[in-house]
Design an enzyme around this catalytic site. Structure first.
Site, short mmCIF file in Angstrom:
data_model
loop_
_atom_site.label_atom_id
_atom_site.label_comp_id
_atom_site.label_asym_id
_atom_site.label_seq_id
_atom_site.Cartn_x
_atom_site.Cartn_y
_atom_site.Cartn_z
N LYS A 33 21.11 -14.23 20.10
CA LYS A 33 22.46 -14.73 20.37
C LYS A 33 23.10 -15.18 19.07
CE LYS A 33 21.70 -19.60 21.51
NZ LYS A 33 21.99 -20.64 22.51
N HIS A 68 0.83 -1.20 0.00
CA HIS A 68 0.00 0.00 0.00
C HIS A 68 0.88 1.26 0.00
CE1 HIS A 68 -3.63 -2.32 0.82
NE2 HIS A 68 -2.93 -2.99 1.69
N THR A 92 12.79 -6.60 9.87
CA THR A 92 12.78 -5.36 9.09
C THR A 92 14.17 -4.95 8.62
OG1 THR A 92 12.98 -4.02 11.09
CG2 THR A 92 10.75 -4.53 10.35
N LYS A 93 15.22 -5.58 9.20
CA LYS A 93 16.60 -5.23 8.86
C LYS A 93 17.41 -6.50 8.66
CE LYS A 93 16.55 -0.86 11.43
NZ LYS A 93 17.19 -0.06 12.50
#
Length: 215
Positions: free
Chosen positions: A213, A139, A195-196
């Site tokens: 970890k 969107h 997201t990264k």
């Protein structure tokens, strides 16, 4: 009716139930054979090693690329995975520029993989139940665009390639968003939103996903 009559009815009903199940299984088998033939004809698979026991949804936009490697398994309902699959796996490209490459020995369970730009998945990757891998936002950011143009062109929506390395394990219901690279052998915890970038040999989890970890 008596015991004998009840027994006859029971055996008759059992016969028809078994017959119906047999016909249903045969229909599913025939549809799977037809689907695999179509996938091979379209160049999506190169041989018959793809394992499917019921039907996934695979939709290739004209002139786009979908490749599924050798010895992959795609599971599509809860009888095939005790973790519980709510809906069939979906593998889809949505534009001529889309490229969706899945390596060898990849396992997919009721996941949704949608490529507008590019999604590259390595070998021996496990993609858990309900995982979503999207290289697009779907969107517009501008609310007026969302309000006034519900039929917007996905090519004009922000999108960016996703790369998932060999031997990655993505836990159930995780979401992998656009522009992300996940390094080899890393694990994404169930329910995470990535997201990264995730470096190799790491466990990431949470929303947004963060390092738990090194492994």
């Amino acid at each position: 009716m008596g015991v004998k009559g009840n027994l006859v009815n029971f055996l008759s009903n059992s016969f028809f139930i078994r017959l119906k199940e047999s016909i249903s299984k045969k229909e599913i088998h025939n549809k799977i054979v037809k689907l695999k033939y179509t996938l091979e004809l379209e160049g999506i698979i190169n041989d018959s090693s793809l394992r499917i026991y019921s039907l996934p949804i695979i939709r290739k936009y004209p002139n786009s690329v979908i490749k599924i490697g050798a010895n992959c398994t795609i599971l599509n309902n809860s009888t095939e995975n005790i973790a519980g699959i709510a809906s069939p796996s979906v593998i889809v490209t949505v534009s001529e520029e889309s490229k969706l490459i899945i390596g060898d020995y990849v396992g997919i369970s009721g996941a949704y993989i949608c490529a507008v730009n590019e999604i590259i998945i390595g070998n021996y990757v496990n993609i858990g139940v309900g995982v979503r891998i999207y290289d697009t936002d779907f969107h517009p950011i501008d609310y007026l665009e969302r309000r006034e143009n519900p039929g917007f062109d996905l090519n004009k929506i922000p999108h960016s390639s996703i790369h998932i390395g060999n031997d990655v394990w993505i836990g159930a219901n995780a979401i992998i968003l656009k522009g992300v690279t996940i390094g080899e052998r890393s694990i994404i915890a169930a329910g995470s939103v990535v997201t990264k970038d995730v470096p190799a040999n790491s466990i990431y989890g949470g929303n947004p996903a963060k390092l738990i970890k090194r492994i």
